[in-house]
Scaffold this motif. Structure first.
Motif, PDB file in Angstrom:
ATOM      1  N   ARG A   1       0.842  -1.222   0.000  1.00  0.00           N
ATOM      2  CA  ARG A   1       0.000   0.000   0.000  1.00  0.00           C
ATOM      3  C   ARG A   1       0.862   1.251   0.000  1.00  0.00           C
ATOM      4  O   ARG A   1       0.652   2.172  -0.802  1.00  0.00           O
ATOM      5  CB  ARG A   1      -0.899  -0.034   1.233  1.00  0.00           C
ATOM      6  CG  ARG A   1      -1.848   1.150   1.368  1.00  0.00           C
ATOM      7  CD  ARG A   1      -2.410   1.190   2.784  1.00  0.00           C
ATOM      8  NE  ARG A   1      -1.422   1.659   3.760  1.00  0.00           N
ATOM      9  CZ  ARG A   1      -1.489   1.382   5.074  1.00  0.00           C
ATOM     10  NH1 ARG A   1      -2.461   0.621   5.548  1.00  0.00           N
ATOM     11  NH2 ARG A   1      -0.563   1.871   5.885  1.00  0.00           N
ATOM     12  N   GLU A   2       1.854   1.305   0.872  1.00  0.00           N
ATOM     13  CA  GLU A   2       2.675   2.511   0.985  1.00  0.00           C
ATOM     14  C   GLU A   2       3.638   2.663  -0.196  1.00  0.00           C
ATOM     15  O   GLU A   2       3.936   3.784  -0.603  1.00  0.00           O
ATOM     16  CB  GLU A   2       3.454   2.489   2.303  1.00  0.00           C
ATOM     17  CG  GLU A   2       2.564   2.554   3.527  1.00  0.00           C
ATOM     18  CD  GLU A   2       1.631   3.760   3.517  1.00  0.00           C
ATOM     19  OE1 GLU A   2       2.112   4.894   3.281  1.00  0.00           O
ATOM     20  OE2 GLU A   2       0.424   3.570   3.731  1.00  0.00           O
ATOM     21  N   THR A   3       4.085   1.552  -0.744  1.00  0.00           N
ATOM     22  CA  THR A   3       4.936   1.630  -1.934  1.00  0.00           C
ATOM     23  C   THR A   3       4.157   2.247  -3.085  1.00  0.00           C
ATOM     24  O   THR A   3       4.694   3.077  -3.846  1.00  0.00           O
ATOM     25  CB  THR A   3       5.450   0.232  -2.325  1.00  0.00           C
ATOM     26  OG1 THR A   3       6.226  -0.306  -1.240  1.00  0.00           O
ATOM     27  CG2 THR A   3       6.310   0.281  -3.574  1.00  0.00           C
ATOM     28  N   GLU A   4       2.914   1.851  -3.215  1.00  0.00           N
ATOM     29  CA  GLU A   4       2.062   2.421  -4.269  1.00  0.00           C
ATOM     30  C   GLU A   4       1.828   3.903  -4.036  1.00  0.00           C
ATOM     31  O   GLU A   4       1.850   4.710  -4.982  1.00  0.00           O
ATOM     32  CB  GLU A   4       0.725   1.656  -4.311  1.00  0.00           C
ATOM     33  CG  GLU A   4      -0.229   2.120  -5.390  1.00  0.00           C
ATOM     34  CD  GLU A   4       0.280   1.868  -6.800  1.00  0.00           C
ATOM     35  OE1 GLU A   4      -0.250   2.505  -7.738  1.00  0.00           O
ATOM     36  OE2 GLU A   4       1.212   1.043  -6.954  1.00  0.00           O
ATOM     37  N   ARG A   5       1.601   4.307  -2.793  1.00  0.00           N
ATOM     38  CA  ARG A   5       1.426   5.735  -2.480  1.00  0.00           C
ATOM     39  C   ARG A   5       2.658   6.533  -2.879  1.00  0.00           C
ATOM     40  O   ARG A   5       2.548   7.624  -3.469  1.00  0.00           O
ATOM     41  CB  ARG A   5       1.180   5.921  -0.978  1.00  0.00           C
ATOM     42  CG  ARG A   5      -0.231   5.659  -0.501  1.00  0.00           C
ATOM     43  CD  ARG A   5      -0.343   5.970   0.985  1.00  0.00           C
ATOM     44  NE  ARG A   5      -0.121   7.390   1.262  1.00  0.00           N
ATOM     45  CZ  ARG A   5       0.234   7.881   2.455  1.00  0.00           C
ATOM     46  NH1 ARG A   5       0.449   7.054   3.462  1.00  0.00           N
ATOM     47  NH2 ARG A   5       0.394   9.170   2.624  1.00  0.00           N
ATOM     48  N   LEU A   6       3.824   6.001  -2.559  1.00  0.00           N
ATOM     49  CA  LEU A   6       5.068   6.697  -2.885  1.00  0.00           C
ATOM     50  C   LEU A   6       5.220   6.907  -4.399  1.00  0.00           C
ATOM     51  O   LEU A   6       5.725   7.933  -4.849  1.00  0.00           O
ATOM     52  CB  LEU A   6       6.268   5.909  -2.370  1.00  0.00           C
ATOM     53  CG  LEU A   6       6.482   5.889  -0.849  1.00  0.00           C
ATOM     54  CD1 LEU A   6       7.542   4.867  -0.492  1.00  0.00           C
ATOM     55  CD2 LEU A   6       6.891   7.257  -0.338  1.00  0.00           C
TER      56      LEU A   6
ATOM     57  N   ASP B   1      10.351  -0.868  10.749  1.00  0.00           N
ATOM     58  CA  ASP B   1      10.851  -1.988   9.956  1.00  0.00           C
ATOM     59  C   ASP B   1      10.349  -1.895   8.519  1.00  0.00           C
ATOM     60  O   ASP B   1      11.129  -2.022   7.559  1.00  0.00           O
ATOM     61  CB  ASP B   1      10.413  -3.315  10.576  1.00  0.00           C
ATOM     62  CG  ASP B   1      10.707  -4.502   9.672  1.00  0.00           C
ATOM     63  OD1 ASP B   1      11.893  -4.754   9.397  1.00  0.00           O
ATOM     64  OD2 ASP B   1       9.754  -5.164   9.223  1.00  0.00           O
ATOM     65  N   ILE B   2       9.048  -1.648   8.342  1.00  0.00           N
ATOM     66  CA  ILE B   2       8.485  -1.566   6.989  1.00  0.00           C
ATOM     67  C   ILE B   2       9.014  -0.321   6.285  1.00  0.00           C
ATOM     68  O   ILE B   2       9.311  -0.357   5.086  1.00  0.00           O
ATOM     69  CB  ILE B   2       6.945  -1.554   7.035  1.00  0.00           C
ATOM     70  CG1 ILE B   2       6.415  -2.758   7.814  1.00  0.00           C
ATOM     71  CG2 ILE B   2       6.371  -1.574   5.616  1.00  0.00           C
ATOM     72  CD1 ILE B   2       4.910  -2.770   8.008  1.00  0.00           C
ATOM     73  N   GLN B   3       9.158   0.772   7.020  1.00  0.00           N
ATOM     74  CA  GLN B   3       9.729   1.977   6.426  1.00  0.00           C
ATOM     75  C   GLN B   3      11.121   1.699   5.862  1.00  0.00           C
ATOM     76  O   GLN B   3      11.452   2.122   4.750  1.00  0.00           O
ATOM     77  CB  GLN B   3       9.821   3.087   7.479  1.00  0.00           C
ATOM     78  CG  GLN B   3       8.487   3.661   7.927  1.00  0.00           C
ATOM     79  CD  GLN B   3       8.660   4.733   8.984  1.00  0.00           C
ATOM     80  OE1 GLN B   3       9.587   5.534   8.925  1.00  0.00           O
ATOM     81  NE2 GLN B   3       7.780   4.738   9.976  1.00  0.00           N
ATOM     82  N   GLN B   4      11.932   0.986   6.626  1.00  0.00           N
ATOM     83  CA  GLN B   4      13.296   0.701   6.182  1.00  0.00           C
ATOM     84  C   GLN B   4      13.301  -0.173   4.929  1.00  0.00           C
ATOM     85  O   GLN B   4      14.071   0.062   3.996  1.00  0.00           O
ATOM     86  CB  GLN B   4      14.073   0.003   7.292  1.00  0.00           C
ATOM     87  CG  GLN B   4      15.502  -0.359   6.893  1.00  0.00           C
ATOM     88  CD  GLN B   4      16.289  -0.971   8.035  1.00  0.00           C
ATOM     89  OE1 GLN B   4      16.802  -0.265   8.887  1.00  0.00           O
ATOM     90  NE2 GLN B   4      16.361  -2.288   8.062  1.00  0.00           N
ATOM     91  N   ARG B   5      12.412  -1.172   4.898  1.00  0.00           N
ATOM     92  CA  ARG B   5      12.342  -2.044   3.718  1.00  0.00           C
ATOM     93  C   ARG B   5      11.993  -1.233   2.470  1.00  0.00           C
ATOM     94  O   ARG B   5      12.616  -1.388   1.420  1.00  0.00           O
ATOM     95  CB  ARG B   5      11.287  -3.135   3.935  1.00  0.00           C
ATOM     96  CG  ARG B   5      11.594  -4.115   5.040  1.00  0.00           C
ATOM     97  CD  ARG B   5      10.487  -5.151   5.118  1.00  0.00           C
ATOM     98  NE  ARG B   5      10.535  -5.920   6.347  1.00  0.00           N
ATOM     99  CZ  ARG B   5      10.413  -7.240   6.412  1.00  0.00           C
ATOM    100  NH1 ARG B   5      10.274  -7.941   5.312  1.00  0.00           N
ATOM    101  NH2 ARG B   5      10.440  -7.864   7.572  1.00  0.00           N
ATOM    102  N   ILE B   6      10.968  -0.401   2.602  1.00  0.00           N
ATOM    103  CA  ILE B   6      10.537   0.401   1.450  1.00  0.00           C
ATOM    104  C   ILE B   6      11.641   1.357   1.024  1.00  0.00           C
ATOM    105  O   ILE B   6      11.902   1.525  -0.176  1.00  0.00           O
ATOM    106  CB  ILE B   6       9.245   1.170   1.790  1.00  0.00           C
ATOM    107  CG1 ILE B   6       8.084   0.191   2.057  1.00  0.00           C
ATOM    108  CG2 ILE B   6       8.871   2.119   0.651  1.00  0.00           C
ATOM    109  CD1 ILE B   6       6.823   0.872   2.566  1.00  0.00           C
ATOM    110  N   GLU B   7      12.284   1.978   1.987  1.00  0.00           N
ATOM    111  CA  GLU B   7      13.343   2.932   1.670  1.00  0.00           C
ATOM    112  C   GLU B   7      14.493   2.255   0.933  1.00  0.00           C
ATOM    113  O   GLU B   7      14.984   2.771  -0.082  1.00  0.00           O
ATOM    114  CB  GLU B   7      13.857   3.589   2.952  1.00  0.00           C
ATOM    115  CG  GLU B   7      14.961   4.608   2.699  1.00  0.00           C
ATOM    116  CD  GLU B   7      15.398   5.329   3.964  1.00  0.00           C
ATOM    117  OE1 GLU B   7      16.557   5.783   4.001  1.00  0.00           O
ATOM    118  OE2 GLU B   7      14.577   5.445   4.906  1.00  0.00           O
ATOM    119  N   LEU B   8      14.918   1.097   1.406  1.00  0.00           N
ATOM    120  CA  LEU B   8      16.009   0.390   0.756  1.00  0.00           C
ATOM    121  C   LEU B   8      15.646  -0.019  -0.662  1.00  0.00           C
ATOM    122  O   LEU B   8      16.437   0.164  -1.600  1.00  0.00           O
ATOM    123  CB  LEU B   8      16.387  -0.853   1.571  1.00  0.00           C
ATOM    124  CG  LEU B   8      17.067  -0.605   2.912  1.00  0.00           C
ATOM    125  CD1 LEU B   8      17.275  -1.931   3.653  1.00  0.00           C
ATOM    126  CD2 LEU B   8      18.401   0.099   2.731  1.00  0.00           C
TER     127      LEU B   8
END
Length: 616
Positions: free
Chosen positions: A474-479, A524-531
């Motif tokens: 969901r957040e990856t799509e928002r980004l 944790d999820i923020q870090q995964r998406i950022e990487l």
């Protein structure tokens, strides 16, 4: 002859490999017996009481994602946590924990005792029972026979183990415990190629006798990260580790007494670990170095004993005293245990296939140091795979073979069975071609679906994992679809994903540009998406490489392939291919000595002879 099997699987050895093998088999509904020479030694951390580090942390998390125990035990017994290599790329970030030795042992023993379908038995195993060329049980030192259609050997350093301190040598699997000589001789008699390695351990000291004013304290991370996914285990830093260095005086003492070392006096014949050498090796092989790191690492919270990491040795006790006292901060250190080296037998890993099954003896599996590896994490990785594959074997199903692109576990096993090893094998991130895809943070995404299919994941953990994936998607799509607001040096709106690609921007900065972070989007999820956002270009190129790799891996080679019938192969290639029996063209290409022309000739021949036999 008919045998009555009391168990489905017998596991010999209750170290890091044996524990994982026994637990995973029992969790899949099989009746399991695990044998140990001493019940008090279950899960013993006979070297440093720590889990993780470069590549090893990756392995521990992968075993956890597959439903194993090492991550949970490490988190519950951890007393000091650090994420290593933070200054480098994300592919090599590695969690490491210093653990309470006694707590780790207790947790592992409790795990075995509480597991339904699993029996612990204190006995030394001397012999395998073979019937019609198949393994069907074991015989103990006192002559008792135990039957099972599958046996997993996870014997650690116990096979003809010999301990060396100076010029004194005596039999032992490790300090204070007997060796397993007869089993090693039995394996040789059965036609397996048994070889010899060496490893060692440093002295232990009483921390109350140290001068901390000369030691550099190394505190744990402010935000400790462990190894087990979706457990809600509270991680606390309860101790500090300490750093010091050897001196010129240390080097002098060692050089003056090399003839007293079991290693340099010729007493030890086994090959030792290149990447974890003794202090004698360091002084001899790196004479240009003025000093070497020495880490003081506590063994637990209820003891003053500490592990002196960096000075493994086989020198006599009185020389060990001099070495320790030549190190700043350790001038008055009281030694609680002396260092020793140990030689032990292992089986050439060319004897096993990618499922860890012994090719010559159906029903027999090998895991851990018996395959020529070193390290708790490498052992645990092999243990869980041996347990899974032995259970699948009994169910008449195909084995689970993890690819080099799936996991560090896949790299480890593929290296062993394809390339063998002429020294104790240790996992490094550099061994993994696809390490950016095999990060320590995403082991759950790579392997929890596998564990789910095998019935090794609780419903609660699966639901939490699934929820994480939904939030991440969901957040990856928002980004990717929403624009940021104009702020700071941003002169016109751009997608948040493009903003996050900037080196100076982290996820924590995004609210400044109009991105509200929802409550369920944890760090944790923020870090995964950022990487994954920052490395998107690299990941795409790696995926393209991966497709070419998979094409070669998908070209299977039948087990019956007669490589001596392939006319264009070099003779060396025919011998190696016939001995190793690679499962695919990809694996064949990784065998040392197999060149491009050999693999091309093999592919051409295989198209004409898909069964692996010359059709004339």
């Amino acid at each position: 002859m008919e045998f009555t099997s009391a168990w489905d699987i017998i596991v010999v050895g209750a170290g890091h490999a044996g524990i994982e093998a026994a637990l995973v088999a029992a969790r899949r509904g099989l009746k399991v017996a695990i044998f140990t020479i001493k019940l008090e030694a279950i899960g013993r951390m006979s070297c440093n009481p720590s889990i993780g580090g470069p590549a090893k942390g990756h392995l521990a998390r992968e075993v956890d994602a597959l439903g194993g125990e090492i991550g949970r035990a490490a988190d519950l017994s951890g007393i000091h946590y650090r994420m290593l290599n933070r200054s480098k790329g994300a592919a090599v970030w590695a969690p490491r924990a210093q653990n309470d030795r006694e707590a780790y042992h207790r947790i592992m023993r409790e795990a075995l005792e509480s597991q339904p379908g699993l029996n612990m038995i204190e006995a030394s195993i001397d012999e395998l029972i073979i019937n019609d060329g198949k393994v069907c049980g074991v015989i103990s030192r006192i002559g008792h026979k135990y039957y099972a259609p599958a046996v997993i050997l996870a014997t650690g350093t116990f096979l003809r183990g010999k301990i060396h301190v100076g010029k004194i040598s005596y039999a032992g699997g490790r300090s204070g415990e007997p060796s397993a000589d007869e089993l090693s001789l039995n394996l040789g008699a059965l036609g397996l190629q048994v070889m010899r390695f060496k490893t060692g351990t440093p002295p232990r000291v009483d921390m109350r006798s140290l001068d901390f004013s000369c030691l550099e304290a190394q505190a744990g991370d402010d935000n400790p990260q462990g190894f087990s996914y979706y457990r809600d285990i509270e991680l606390r830093n309860q101790v500090s580790c300490y750093l010091t260095h050897t001196t010129a005086e240390t080097s002098r003492i060692i050089k003056d007494n090399l003839s007293e070392s079991a290693l340099y006096s010729g007493i030890i014949t086994g090959i030792g670990p290149r990447y974890c050498p003794s202090i004698e090796d360091k002084i001899v092989k790196f004479p240009q170095r003025d000093s070497h790191h020495v880490f003081i690492e506590p063994e637990g919270i209820n003891t003053h004993e500490a592990y002196v990491n960096g000075i493994s040795t086989s020198l006599p006790p009185h020389i060990q005293e001099q070495i320790v006292h030549s190190i700043p901060g350790l001038e008055k250190a009281v030694l609680l245990r002396y260092a020793y080296a140990i030689e032990y037998d292992y089986v050439n890993p060319e004897e096993i296939d990618a499922s860890l099954a012994v090719k010559k003896l159906p029903g027999l599996y090998l895991a851990g140091q018996i395959n020529g590896t070193s390290g708790y994490e490498e052992a645990a990785a092999q243990g869980i795979m041996a347990g899974i594959n032995a259970s699948l074997f009994l169910e008449g199903k195909a084995p689970l073979i993890l690819s080099r692109s799936d996991a560090y576990i896949g790299v480890l096993i593929d290296d062993l069975v394809t390339r063998g090893t002429n020294e104790p094998y240790r996992m490094f991130t550099s061994r993994a071609e696809y390490r950016l895809l095999l990060r320590q943070d995403n082991a759950d995404e790579r392997l929890m679906p596998v564990a789910r299919k095998l019935g090794l994941l609780s419903e609660e953990r699966w639901q939490r994992f699934s929820s994480m994936l939904e939030i991440k998607a969901r957040e990856t799509e928002r980004l990717k679809t929403q624009n940021c607001t104009i702020a700071g040096d941003i002169k016109e709106p751009i997608r948040f994903a493009q903003l996050l690609k900037r080196p100076e921007i982290s996820f924590a900065n995004l609210p400044e540009y109009g991105y509200p972070i929802p409550a369920d989007l944890n760090s944790d999820i923020q870090q995964r998406i950022e990487l994954e956002t920052k490395y998107e270009g690299y990941l795409k190129r790696m995926e393209e490489e991966l497709q070419r790799f998979r094409q070669a891996e998908d070209m299977n080679l039948p087990d019956e392939t007669d490589y001596f019938a392939v006319p264009s192969l070099a003779w060396e290639a025919r011998e190696k291919l016939n001995r190793i029996k690679p499962r695919s063209i990809g694996q064949a290409m990784r065998i040392p000595g197999i060149n491009y022309s050999d693999s091309s000739a093999l592919m051409i021949w295989l198209r004409k002879n898909p069964t692996g036999k010359d059709n004339g």
